[in-house]
Design an enzyme around this catalytic site. Structure first.
Site, PDB file in Angstrom:
ATOM      1  N   HIS A  86      11.846   1.708   5.853  1.00 11.04           N
ATOM      2  CA  HIS A  86      13.721   1.407   5.906  1.00 11.04           C
ATOM      3  C   HIS A  86      14.531   2.310   6.782  1.00 11.04           C
ATOM      4  O   HIS A  86      15.729   1.925   7.018  1.00 11.04           O
ATOM      5  CB  HIS A  86      14.528   1.462   4.288  1.00 11.04           C
ATOM      6  CG  HIS A  86      14.592   2.250   4.057  1.00 11.04           C
ATOM      7  ND1 HIS A  86      13.275   3.082   2.692  1.00 11.04           N
ATOM      8  CD2 HIS A  86      15.002   3.437   4.029  1.00 11.04           C
ATOM      9  CE1 HIS A  86      13.742   4.425   2.322  1.00 11.04           C
ATOM     10  NE2 HIS A  86      14.733   4.509   2.971  1.00 11.04           N
ATOM     11  N   ASP A 126       7.028  -0.234   1.938  1.00  4.02           N
ATOM     12  CA  ASP A 126       7.728   0.345   2.848  1.00  4.02           C
ATOM     13  C   ASP A 126       7.238   1.638   3.551  1.00  4.02           C
ATOM     14  O   ASP A 126       8.448   2.686   3.466  1.00  4.02           O
ATOM     15  CB  ASP A 126       8.845   1.466   1.560  1.00  4.02           C
ATOM     16  CG  ASP A 126      10.290   1.487   2.540  1.00  4.02           C
ATOM     17  OD1 ASP A 126      10.986   1.216   3.643  1.00  4.02           O
ATOM     18  OD2 ASP A 126      10.937   1.814   2.125  1.00  4.02           O
ATOM     19  N   GLY A 176      18.823  10.616   3.558  1.00  4.47           N
ATOM     20  CA  GLY A 176      17.767  11.985   4.830  1.00  4.47           C
ATOM     21  C   GLY A 176      16.224  12.029   4.835  1.00  4.47           C
ATOM     22  O   GLY A 176      15.704  12.635   6.029  1.00  4.47           O
ATOM     23  N   ASN A 177      15.963  12.126   3.964  1.00  5.49           N
ATOM     24  CA  ASN A 177      14.656  12.320   3.098  1.00  5.49           C
ATOM     25  C   ASN A 177      12.837  11.358   3.522  1.00  5.49           C
ATOM     26  O   ASN A 177      12.553  11.821   3.184  1.00  5.49           O
ATOM     27  CB  ASN A 177      14.915  13.516   1.796  1.00  5.49           C
ATOM     28  CG  ASN A 177      14.460  14.728   1.985  1.00  5.49           C
ATOM     29  OD1 ASN A 177      15.940  15.234   1.465  1.00  5.49           O
ATOM     30  ND2 ASN A 177      14.455  15.581   2.465  1.00  5.49           N
ATOM     31  N   SER A 178      14.406  10.376   3.307  1.00  2.85           N
ATOM     32  CA  SER A 178      13.457   9.242   3.889  1.00  2.85           C
ATOM     33  C   SER A 178      12.001   9.488   3.953  1.00  2.85           C
ATOM     34  O   SER A 178      12.513   8.857   5.605  1.00  2.85           O
ATOM     35  CB  SER A 178      14.482   7.871   3.295  1.00  2.85           C
ATOM     36  OG  SER A 178      14.917   7.691   2.326  1.00  2.85           O
ATOM     37  N   GLY A 181      -5.656 -15.865  -4.917  1.00  3.36           N
ATOM     38  CA  GLY A 181      -4.793 -16.504  -5.659  1.00  3.36           C
ATOM     39  C   GLY A 181      -4.800 -17.145  -6.857  1.00  3.36           C
ATOM     40  O   GLY A 181      -5.636 -18.151  -6.617  1.00  3.36           O
ATOM     41  N   ILE A 227      -0.857 -14.068 -12.506  1.00  4.09           N
ATOM     42  CA  ILE A 227      -1.565 -13.582 -13.304  1.00  4.09           C
ATOM     43  C   ILE A 227      -0.890 -12.892 -14.273  1.00  4.09           C
ATOM     44  O   ILE A 227       0.357 -12.524 -14.088  1.00  4.09           O
ATOM     45  CB  ILE A 227      -2.852 -12.384 -12.968  1.00  4.09           C
ATOM     46  CG1 ILE A 227      -1.710 -11.715 -12.083  1.00  4.09           C
ATOM     47  CG2 ILE A 227      -3.958 -13.372 -12.539  1.00  4.09           C
ATOM     48  CD1 ILE A 227      -2.515 -10.381 -11.466  1.00  4.09           C
TER      49      ILE A 227
END
Length: 469
Positions: free
Chosen positions: A104, A134, A205-207, A263, A266
């Protein structure tokens, strides 16, 4: 709102509690050169709506500018395209310039600039992204080897261990904050979530910044915070390094993720489901649907409980999802299931998750039409063409529709609602209300307290254990 989080890795040593470090200064000196600030630039298209065209010098021009609105600086008063900047953090993982951050942080960016602790700036190119975790991988070209850090083992992290987060909070530049691991194995919204929760101060901003253990190894990538006001309140989340490192390896090798695909749909086995199925413990992953794919080809069926995958015990759906995702595409693995009280081992050749996403499962055959009936707090009726149209179902859909429900019944407490479609009772398809009644009676005759129903709501399958008394 996205931000950062930290985590900590356990250190080998005695079982008694450790005191807080006298200082984090040595750790900061050790790792700071590998932490980077990230600035992205994105072109924002001009608005398409009509904007009034004011005379030159009009006070309304100032009004538009003061409130950040697109002014009449283009033909017919339409605003021109503009540039939007964003800030984030990241860290270098190799001397040749690979950098990890959050997806992001760089999503939709036209330009990505990396600022190092020394003040040096380099343009970065995007290697690959994984929105499901992410995570994004960048690359810069440098004339000299870059200082870097390595991933630690997040599985060894303990609640209470000290950790340190570094990054660019609120665009203020390089900053460090310390705290402890508050919790492990947190899930936010994704299938592959494995977050470390921390009380270290983390802000916007720490992301994408690193969460270090006391050895200077990265045990998490700061990703999100829980906050009512946008600032740190001591609840931050960092994606565990053991998840991130596998994603990064694939992005570096392929430029994309390549996860294994079994596939199946669950769900977890609840205690009442276990009782209804005659299981000793509520463990494993209950198969609610088997569309066309590897599992169906190998003979896995709806109602099977997967207890082992590739030699590893499966305690829950979360265990299975991660084991399958980590397995190589095309690999043959042994899957053990419980079916009608017996254990079966099947050999499955895994597909690729990314290619399989979005495929529609096949529909069952049409059921005959019958009258409605009241059972177990439910009023059920077979599907008619009219009901199929109302519910947006295909003509091949089959089962019993819950026409109404007693809100004081156990069925309502279990989450069943009017409009749900019952496709199986007692792990067998139902095509009439008589089928439903027979399966309920069979459960009673077998001494069961509950009967297992497979329902669909909005096309999604879910098992529910319904008391038969």
């Amino acid at each position: 709102m996205l931000a950062v989080a930290l985590a900590c890795a356990p250190l080998a040593g005695p079982a008694y509690a450790r005191g807080a470090p006298e200082s984090f200064a040595e750790l900061v000196n050790q790792v700071s050169n590998s932490v980077v600030n990230i600035t992205t630039s994105t072109t924002v298209a001009a608005p398409t709506g009509n904007i009034p065209n004011f005379p030159p010098g009009s006070p309304f021009e100032d009004l538009f500018r003061d409130f950040g609105l697109p002014g009449p600086n283009g033909p017919n008063g339409r605003g021109a395209p503009r540039r939007s900047n964003a800030l984030g953090s990241g860290f270098v993982i190799s001397e040749d310039g690979y950098i990890v951050t959050n997806n992001h942080v760089i999503e939709d960016a036209d330009e990505i600039e990396i600022e190092f602790f020394s003040g040096k700036r380099l343009d970065a190119t995007l290697v690959g992204t994984d929105p499901k975790t992410d995570i994004a991988l960048l690359k810069v070209e440098s004339d000299e080897p870059l200082p870097f850090v390595t991933f630690g083992d997040s599985d060894k992290v303990r609640v209470g261990d000290w950790v340190m987060a570094m990054g660019n909070p609120l665009g203020q530049g390089f900053s460090a904050s310390a705290g402890i691991i508050s919790a492990r194995n947190r899930e936010l919204s994704g299938s592959y979530d494995d977050y470390l929760q921390t009380d270290a101060a983390i802000n916007r901003g720490n992301s994408g910044g690193p969460l270090f253990d006391m050895e200077g190894e990265v045990v998490g990538v700061n990703t999100a915070i829980l906050s009512p006001n946008g600032g740190s309140i001591g609840i931050g989340f960092s994606m565990a390094s053991n998840v991130v490192s596998k994603v990064v390896d694939q992005l570096k090798q392929f430029g994309e993720t390549r996860r294994g695909w079994l596939g199946v749909k669950i769900q977890d086995v609840t205690p009442d489901m276990a009782e209804a199925m005659g299981l000793e413990t509520p463990e494993g992953a209950l198969v609610s649907e088997v569309p066309e794919g590897p599992a169906k080809e190998a003979g896995i069926e709806a109602g099977d409980v997967i207890t082992s995958f590739d030699g590893g015990e499966v305690k829950s759906t979360r265990d299975l999802v991660r084991r399958v995702a980590d397995a190589p595409v095309g690999e043959k693995v042994r899957v053990t299931v419980l079916r009608d009280g017996e254990s079966k081992t099947l050999l499955v050749t895994l597909g690729r998750r990314e290619l399989a996403e979005g495929e529609e499962p096949p529909k069952a055959v049409q059921a005959p039409q019958e009258v409605e009936r009241d059972m177990l707090g439910l009023t059920v009726t077979p599907l008619t063409d009219e009901l199929r149209t109302e519910m947006g179902l295909t003509k091949d859909a089959q089962g019993l529709v819950i026409k109404s429900i007693d809100e004081t019944s156990a069925a309502y407490e279990k989450g069943l609602r009017a409009g749900d479609l019952i496709t199986e009772v007692g792990q067998k398809p139902v095509s009439s209300v008589d089928d439903f009644e027979e399966r309920v009676q069979a459960a009673k005759d077998a001494g069961r307290k509950s009967v297992l129903l497979l329902i669909r709501r909005g096309g999604e399958p879910r098992f529910v254990a319904l008391p038969v008394e």
